[in-house]
Design a protein around this motif. Structure first.
Motif, PDB file in Angstrom:
ATOM      1  N   SER A 187       0.832  -1.209   0.000  1.00 14.70           N
ATOM      2  CA  SER A 187       0.000   0.000   0.000  1.00 14.70           C
ATOM      3  C   SER A 187       0.864   1.257   0.000  1.00 14.70           C
ATOM      4  CB  SER A 187      -0.909   0.014   1.240  1.00 14.70           C
ATOM      5  OG  SER A 187      -1.701  -1.137   1.306  1.00 14.70           O
ATOM      6  N   PHE A 229      -5.923  -4.881   4.192  1.00  9.62           N
ATOM      7  CA  PHE A 229      -6.456  -4.983   2.830  1.00  9.62           C
ATOM      8  C   PHE A 229      -7.302  -3.767   2.460  1.00  9.62           C
ATOM      9  CE2 PHE A 229      -5.573  -9.588   3.433  1.00  9.62           C
ATOM     10  CZ  PHE A 229      -4.717  -9.742   2.341  1.00  9.62           C
ATOM     11  N   VAL A 230      -7.972  -3.174   3.451  1.00 10.98           N
ATOM     12  CA  VAL A 230      -8.713  -1.941   3.184  1.00 10.98           C
ATOM     13  C   VAL A 230      -7.740  -0.833   2.774  1.00 10.98           C
ATOM     14  CG1 VAL A 230     -10.113  -0.095   4.213  1.00 10.98           C
ATOM     15  CG2 VAL A 230     -10.672  -2.488   4.666  1.00 10.98           C
ATOM     16  N   ILE A 233      -6.745  -1.426  -0.778  1.00  8.14           N
ATOM     17  CA  ILE A 233      -7.821  -1.095  -1.713  1.00  8.14           C
ATOM     18  C   ILE A 233      -7.955   0.418  -1.886  1.00  8.14           C
ATOM     19  CG2 ILE A 233     -10.342  -1.170  -2.020  1.00  8.14           C
ATOM     20  CD1 ILE A 233     -10.232  -3.942  -0.610  1.00  8.14           C
ATOM     21  N   ILE A 236      -4.512   2.065  -3.952  1.00 10.00           N
ATOM     22  CA  ILE A 236      -4.351   1.881  -5.398  1.00 10.00           C
ATOM     23  C   ILE A 236      -5.070   2.976  -6.194  1.00 10.00           C
ATOM     24  CG2 ILE A 236      -4.855   0.363  -7.347  1.00 10.00           C
ATOM     25  CD1 ILE A 236      -4.311  -2.007  -5.492  1.00 10.00           C
TER      26      ILE A 236
END
Length: 261
Positions: A187, A229-230, A233, A236
């Motif tokens: 990230s 993972f948030v 997401i 990106i």
């Protein structure tokens, strides 16, 4: 020297120097049971961490002209940027560190003002790495690969580079979930790559990286994967937005120059 060869030289130099120094710290903390806070361990730890910068400074000095070298140093040391970009960087770093708190992936352990007091220390404790990662590796990879692919490759290399820290007793990484850290690196790589391509500033990447590390000392991660993972997401599309915005600015500038002619 072609960019493939220079990348391999940079990585070989960086990994050899970092892992040798960190290997010494592993031996002292694991075999001799020396505390992590011992001055010798801290010296090995810190110099291992700034090895990407050392590698790139040495390589760049050897391979560039005097003007190119001065321009490179100017990029690293140029703090003359708009107030708005500084505010965006601070807000982005805070949001990246605070969002996991809302998702149950981090807990506030310290008052937020301590992040700003720690910021100068985190220039050395993380930020200065960007002289190597974004100052050299990112643009070198982008000569062959897309921005997205280059960000991803940097993230994989960056994550692997950190691996010895899990074996240094007392380090933050020694108790950290490696998978969580890997996703966080991915990230951050997208955000830092987007920031570099938008601003073309190594200095601002150093500032952003240092701010992230400082905020992470306030909002301590607990390894919960959902929040990781948030962050990925969210990172990106933000990086793609920066890339698209920069391309539009460059296009508009070219159109204005054509119009003037």
């Amino acid at each position: 020297m072609n960019h493939k060869r220079s990348i391999s030289h940079f990585l070989a130099f960086t990994f050899t120097l970092s892992w040798s120094l960190w290997g010494g710290a592993i031996f002292l903390t694991q075999c001799l049971h020396m505390p992590f806070q011992h001055p010798i361990v801290m010296i090995l730890f810190i110099f291992g961490g700034i090895s990407p910068a050392i590698s790139e400074l040495i390589m760049h000095k050897k391979s560039s002209s005097k003007d190119e070298w001065q321009q490179f140093l100017g990029n690293i040391l140029n703090f003359r940027h708009s107030v708005s970009i500084y505010l965006v960087i601070i807000l982005l770093a805070f949001s990246f560190a605070f969002l996991p708190v809302l998702l149950g992936g981090a807990v506030q352990k310290l008052p937020i003002y301590l992040a700003f007091l720690e910021f100068p220390i985190m220039i050395i404790g993380g930020g200065i790495e960007e002289i190597g990662w974004r100052g050299f590796l990112q643009p070198a990879l982008q000569k062959k690969y897309s921005v997205f692919a280059s960000d991803t490759i940097v993230a994989v290399i960056w994550t692997l580079w950190h691996v010895p820290l899990w074996f240094i007793a007392g380090s933050n990484q020694s108790t950290m979930n490696f998978l969580y850290f890997s996703v966080a690196c991915l990230s951050l790589s997208y955000l830092l790559g987007g920031l570099y391509n938008y601003t073309n500033s190594i200095y601002l990447c150093i500032v952003f990286h240092a701010l992230i590390n400082a905020f992470w000392d306030v909002y301590v991660l607990n390894g919960q994967m959902f929040s990781a993972f948030v962050l990925l997401i969210v990172s990106i599309p933000f990086a793609l937005f920066l890339k698209k915005t920069r391309e539009q600015q460059v296009h508009s500038k070219k159109q204005e120059q054509k119009a003037d002619i």
